[in-house]
Design a protein around this motif. Structure first.
Motif, PDB file in Angstrom:
ATOM      1  N   GLY A 176       0.810  -1.209   0.000  1.00  0.00           N
ATOM      2  CA  GLY A 176       0.000   0.000   0.000  1.00  0.00           C
ATOM      3  C   GLY A 176       0.840   1.254   0.000  1.00  0.00           C
ATOM      4  N   GLY A 180      -0.105   2.082  -3.441  1.00  0.00           N
ATOM      5  CA  GLY A 180      -1.485   2.420  -3.100  1.00  0.00           C
ATOM      6  C   GLY A 180      -1.929   3.788  -3.604  1.00  0.00           C
ATOM      7  N   THR A 187      -7.410   2.665   0.734  1.00  0.00           N
ATOM      8  CA  THR A 187      -6.228   2.683  -0.131  1.00  0.00           C
ATOM      9  C   THR A 187      -6.311   1.534  -1.129  1.00  0.00           C
ATOM     10  N   GLU A 188      -6.445   1.870  -2.395  1.00  0.00           N
ATOM     11  CA  GLU A 188      -6.561   0.854  -3.432  1.00  0.00           C
ATOM     12  C   GLU A 188      -5.172   0.467  -3.922  1.00  0.00           C
ATOM     13  N   VAL A 189      -4.874  -0.828  -3.846  1.00  0.00           N
ATOM     14  CA  VAL A 189      -3.536  -1.314  -4.178  1.00  0.00           C
ATOM     15  C   VAL A 189      -3.632  -2.312  -5.325  1.00  0.00           C
ATOM     16  N   HIS A 191      -1.609  -4.611  -6.812  1.00  0.00           N
ATOM     17  CA  HIS A 191      -0.317  -5.266  -6.633  1.00  0.00           C
ATOM     18  C   HIS A 191       0.021  -6.215  -7.774  1.00  0.00           C
ATOM     19  N   SER A 228      -5.830  -7.131  -6.953  1.00  0.00           N
ATOM     20  CA  SER A 228      -5.783  -5.861  -6.245  1.00  0.00           C
ATOM     21  C   SER A 228      -6.538  -6.005  -4.931  1.00  0.00           C
ATOM     22  N   ILE A 231      -7.397  -1.491   1.046  1.00  0.00           N
ATOM     23  CA  ILE A 231      -7.139  -1.502   2.487  1.00  0.00           C
ATOM     24  C   ILE A 231      -8.134  -0.554   3.138  1.00  0.00           C
ATOM     25  N   GLU A 234      -6.550   0.322   8.005  1.00  0.00           N
ATOM     26  CA  GLU A 234      -5.105   0.229   8.166  1.00  0.00           C
ATOM     27  C   GLU A 234      -4.713  -0.004   9.623  1.00  0.00           C
TER      28      GLU A 234
END
Length: 242
Positions: A176, A180, A187-189, A191, A228, A231, A234
């Motif tokens: 993130g 992120g 939080t868009e990740v 990955h 993806s 989050i 956190e």
């Protein structure tokens, strides 16, 4: 030719104009398609690379014995998938392949494009000359290498000192921070990792990682969607690390 593009990359933003011009004279643009291998572990090191767009994963073949060939009920052999460890993800603006260039050894990892990528390749001999003649280039490289070592040490300590859910929480937060994007949902990740690759990074089985991620989603700490994750909480993930 590429000087303006190089100036936009964090690695080279603080270089003197003369250094960027000297670098530009040796830069070779390169593109990779998703899944394409740039080099394999054991290959001769021909230069270093700086990633402009996309993501590259660095993997290393596992030292564990490879799985044996199994025979299906129909008498057909199944080809085992070679085991490997996913050591690092390279994002835009980051360099890789520099260690083999500096020490003259062969590649220690395999570099594979996770997405369509644009890169800059700088051959070994010109790069060594640039490092010798332009101190701001060598300083920029040392700064990024030191940052990578620091991040690696933090990741290793985070993975060693926790159980699998804690390691997974730590990995998600680390991804993130690097990739992120803040949204209204969290939080868009993106990955771009499979669950098997996530499992390689936390030292667990894919099945265990699937259970952990499903549990996190059930607690509404994250939302999963393909390769993806969002989050959403956190603080809860950080608490789970401990």
């Amino acid at each position: 030719m590429h000087e303006e593009l190089l100036a936009r990359l964090p690695l080279f933003q603080n270089l003197e104009p003369s250094s960027r011009q000297a670098l530009d004279a040796h830069v070779q643009p390169l593109s990779l398609s998703r899944g394409e291998v740039l080099f394999h572990a054991g290959d001769e090191a021909l230069g270093l690379y700086v990633l402009a767009t996309g993501k590259v994963k660095l993997t290393k073949p596992s030292r564990q014995p490879q799985p044996t060939v199994a025979i299906t009920r129909k008498g057909r052999p199944t080809i085992p998938t070679p085991r490997e460890s996913l050591l690092s993800l390279i994002g835009p603006g980051e360099m890789f392949g520099e260690l083999s260039v500096l020490d003259g050894g062969n590649r220690s990892t395999t570099a594979t494009a996770m997405l369509d990528c644009r890169l800059y390749h700088i051959p070994r001999e010109p790069m060594l000359q640039l490092i010798h003649e332009h101190h701001d280039i060598s300083s920029a490289m040392m700064h990024q290498m030191a940052h990578r070592v620091r991040v690696s040490n933090e990741i290793i300590s985070g993975l060693v000192l926790s159980d699998v859910p804690g390691r997974m929480a730590y990995l998600l937060l680390t991804l993130g921070e690097r990739f992120g994007v803040p949204t209204e949902r969290g939080t868009e990740v993106h990955h771009d990792l499979t669950q098997a690759e996530l499992a390689q990074m936390v030292g667990a089985s894919r099945e265990t990682v699937n259970k952990v991620l499903t549990d996190f989603a059930g607690r509404k700490w994250i939302t999963m969607s393909g390769k993806s994750v969002v989050i959403r909480d956190e603080a809860r993930l950080r608490a789970r690390i401990d």
